[in-house]
Design a protein around this motif. Structure first.
Motif, PDB file in Angstrom:
ATOM      1  N   ALA A 241       7.572  -9.330 -10.975  1.00  0.00           N
ATOM      2  CA  ALA A 241       6.573  -8.353 -10.536  1.00  0.00           C
ATOM      3  C   ALA A 241       6.559  -8.255  -9.016  1.00  0.00           C
ATOM      4  O   ALA A 241       6.423  -7.161  -8.447  1.00  0.00           O
ATOM      5  N   VAL A 242       6.706  -9.389  -8.337  1.00  0.00           N
ATOM      6  CA  VAL A 242       6.722  -9.397  -6.868  1.00  0.00           C
ATOM      7  C   VAL A 242       7.950  -8.652  -6.353  1.00  0.00           C
ATOM      8  O   VAL A 242       7.851  -7.796  -5.461  1.00  0.00           O
TER       9      VAL A 242
ATOM     10  N   PRO B 294       0.788  -1.239   0.000  1.00  0.00           N
ATOM     11  CA  PRO B 294       0.000   0.000   0.000  1.00  0.00           C
ATOM     12  C   PRO B 294       0.820   1.290   0.000  1.00  0.00           C
ATOM     13  O   PRO B 294       0.282   2.347  -0.328  1.00  0.00           O
ATOM     14  N   SER B 295       2.100   1.211   0.331  1.00  0.00           N
ATOM     15  CA  SER B 295       2.896   2.436   0.407  1.00  0.00           C
ATOM     16  C   SER B 295       3.369   2.929  -0.956  1.00  0.00           C
ATOM     17  O   SER B 295       3.857   4.061  -1.080  1.00  0.00           O
ATOM     18  N   ILE B 296       3.226   2.139  -2.010  1.00  0.00           N
ATOM     19  CA  ILE B 296       3.688   2.534  -3.342  1.00  0.00           C
ATOM     20  C   ILE B 296       2.697   3.517  -3.950  1.00  0.00           C
ATOM     21  O   ILE B 296       1.482   3.302  -3.921  1.00  0.00           O
TER      22      ILE B 296
ATOM     23  N   GLY C   9      10.087  -1.211  -0.133  1.00  0.00           N
ATOM     24  CA  GLY C   9      11.137  -1.236   0.887  1.00  0.00           C
ATOM     25  C   GLY C   9      10.994  -2.371   1.876  1.00  0.00           C
ATOM     26  O   GLY C   9      11.621  -2.359   2.937  1.00  0.00           O
ATOM     27  N   PHE C  10      10.142  -3.356   1.571  1.00  0.00           N
ATOM     28  CA  PHE C  10      10.044  -4.533   2.438  1.00  0.00           C
ATOM     29  C   PHE C  10       9.598  -5.728   1.588  1.00  0.00           C
ATOM     30  O   PHE C  10       9.022  -5.576   0.520  1.00  0.00           O
TER      31      PHE C  10
END
Length: 631
Positions: A154-155, A45-47, A163-164
């Motif tokens: 893609a993953v 969700p942070s992208i 970043g994780f």
């Protein structure tokens, strides 16, 4: 998907090339790779939205480059224009990735490892195709995952942007399970093409082992394809595909990837449908094998009618329905029962078979091809005709039925495009106008039924005027759902023959119909170039309705042929008379090749139970027993 459309809009290439790159059918086939990033995005969700769009474009363009590369390796059928575009896609993809992942990012090392894995799998697959050695399940899965290695990227691409990588292994497994399932599916679907191009696949290896074990020697693609199913290999592999899709779906669900989960559910459903079609085809084969192929000798009109009635009585289901025409939607029940019921009720509405059948058809919530489909105009026409001939009240049915009539008098098969798309699981980009436009064959059948309903005289007038207008500059009416124009023309003539002012318009179609008769007395099926008892009966009935005296010679020759070609079980042989165009086909003549298959679209289908054909012939022969035409 707008990211791809926007990018194609920036290319300095001819409009025709842009349209080809945006072909809806092709993009539908590429659905997974256009949406893979967005399917996985909820786990990261942070992208930002801008990063996701950029990554989606780079991911899809790299896929397109690999697709072109695969085609070049597999077939060498590759134009310079396609090669130029593939490099354009590759360069754009790499520039996009470079903007997202600076030099020195661990992404590039992982990307390189996945590329190596991909190329090793391609090399391994090519070696296998050359040597044609026995392929084990382990080798198959290793190649399947390796060929999808760039999808695994893609993953990693998302994990490095976020970043994780807490869910990396889980999502890698999700993608891997999906691609193993897809490989099982593709190898079954492309079996004939792979054989033709010298590919060596797991199902092919298993099929060759089966042949060897059973002492069978053949390299005929059609026979090999048959053995793929007869052996049970196809069914087993489709079952394995479902198992892998279910594993992938379980991971997607636990990761909160709802859109991806829905996509996987569709893959499972597709495999299940394929398995159902296999079962249906075996059932159809069994049913056809039990029919008589011996001609009834010394036949007369009265004994022919008696034998046909016996055949229809013997072949009614325990559910008090007649079934026929095996398709992807299953066998027809309601439509077939309503049609046969109408044919028999015209003969003798006191027949004890009819009331239970009518009650069963009326009890079904939707008057459709069968329970799997939505209501259609043809099924509704035949139900109203059946009810009317049986003396039942049709007011409620009429209201639903008239909804399929256009203001100009044309009749449609399906009225609601949204409901139709939903039922067929078609995207908005796929047109369904072929199935929702009015057609002469549907309009003629409806007008034929209307002719006997005095309370709907105005609707009959409008429908007949529409049919007459379709004859302008034409000699006959054209069929959409049927392989011969004899169907539409027969019902058109029968309808207009009930109209005192428009009956004269039938002279040219009647002459056309008579001229289509073969010297032996039958009318043929133009799709198969075979004699057709179905079209012969329809043509005779139409000529008899219009002017029995003028066409006495044609009628007698046709009846004589029918009597000489009835089978000992009371039936008549059938041919592939039903035509199922793709939903976007407006003009059936635009289809270059009609497949002889019960499944899919742009195919022609036979009434394997012979019920549609036999009831039609029976109805026609009975009409002649009431006439003065000598037979």
């Amino acid at each position: 998907m707008s990211f791809y459309h926007n990018y194609i809009g920036t290319l300095s290439i001819p409009t025709a090339e842009k349209e080809a790159l945006l072909d809806p059918k092709m993009l539908s086939e590429h659905h997974l790779y256009l949406h893979l990033i967005s399917y996985l995005a909820p786990a990261f969700p942070s992208i930002s939205a801008a990063q996701l769009e950029s990554l989606s474009l780079s991911s899809y363009l790299y896929f397109r480059f690999l697709l072109c590369f695969d085609q070049l390796i597999d077939s060498s059928h590759f134009s310079l224009g396609e090669m130029r575009l593939s490099f354009e896609f590759y360069e754009k993809a790499m520039r996009g990735l470079a903007a997202l992942y600076p030099e020195g990012s661990p992404f590039w090392e992982q990307f390189s490892n996945l590329k190596s894995r991909y190329f090793n799998s391609v090399i391994s697959e090519k070696k296998g195709s050359h040597k044609k050695e026995e392929m084990t399940p382990e080798i198959f899965q290793e190649i399947a995952i390796g060929k999808s290695a760039m999808s695994l990227a893609a993953v990693d691409s998302l994990a490095f942007l976020a970043g994780f990588n807490l869910r990396r292994d889980e999502l890698i497994d999700c993608i891997s399970q999906l691609h193993i399932g897809l490989q099982y599916m593709d190898d079954i679907d492309d079996f004939k093409l792979d054989f033709k191009e010298g590919q060596w696949t797991y199902p092919m290896s298993l099929t060759q082992m089966y042949l060897k074990q059973n002492g069978i020697v053949t390299q005929d693609p059609a026979l090999l394809h048959t053995y793929l199913y007869v052996s049970g290999i196809a069914q087993k592999n489709l079952g394995l595909a479902i198992a892998h899709f279910e594993k992938s779906a379980l991971i997607a669900s636990s990761a909160g990837l709802s859109s991806f989960f829905s996509f996987l559910e569709k893959q499972i459903s597709s495999c299940q449908s394929h398995l159902q079609e296999v079962d249906d085809l075996f059932l159809k084969t069994e049913i056809k094998s039990q029919k008589s192929f011996s001609i009834l000798k010394y036949n007369s009109l009265d004994s022919s009618i008696e034998n046909a009635l016996g055949y229809l009585a013997k072949n009614i289901e325990d559910s008090t329905e007649w079934t026929d025409f095996m398709t992807s939607a299953g066998q027809s029940t309601t439509w077939t029962s309503a049609y046969i019921g109408m044919q028999l009720a015209e003969i003798d509405n006191s027949n004890p078979l009819l009331k239970p059948v009518l009650q069963k058809v009326i009890s079904i919530s939707s008057t459709a091809f069968n329970g799997a489909m939505i209501q259609d105009g043809d099924s509704s026409s035949f139900l109203v005709g059946f009810q009317q001939k049986m003396g039942f009240d049709t007011d409620l049915t009429q209201r639903n039925w008239l909804a399929f009539m256009n203001a100009d008098g044309g009749w449609v098969t399906y009225r609601d495009p949204t409901a139709l798309r939903k039922k067929l699981d078609l995207p908005v980009s796929v047109s369904v106008k072929g199935w929702t436009n009015s057609h002469a064959c549907v309009s003629a059948a409806a007008a034929y039924v209307l002719a006997d309903i005095p309370s709907l005289r105005l609707d009959f007038e409008i429908s007949c005027l529409h049919l007459a207008s379709l004859l302008e500059y034409k000699t006959h009416w054209s069929s959409y759902w049927w392989t011969s124009d004899v169907y539409a023309t027969s019902f058109g003539i029968q309808a207009l023959s009930h109209h005192s002012e428009l009956k004269s318009r039938c002279e040219t179609p009647a002459l056309w119909l008579a001229n289509e008769q073969e010297t032996s007395g039958y009318w043929s099926n133009p799709a198969t170039q075979e004699p057709s008892a179905f079209y012969t009966a329809l043509a005779i009935k139409a000529l008899h309705a219009y002017d029995a005296k003028a066409f006495d010679k044609s009628i007698k020759k046709g009846v004589d042929w029918l009597l000489k070609n009835q089978m000992t079980d009371g039936s008549w042989l059938t041919t592939r008379i039903l035509r199922i165009p793709a939903t976007d086909v407006l003009d059936p003549s635009s289809v270059k090749r009609w497949r002889k298959s019960s499944f899919g679209v742009n195919c022609i289908v036979d009434d394997h139970n012979r019920l549609f054909t036999t009831s039609t012939v029976l109805n026609t022969l009975y009409q002649l027993t009431k006439s003065t035409v000598s037979c």
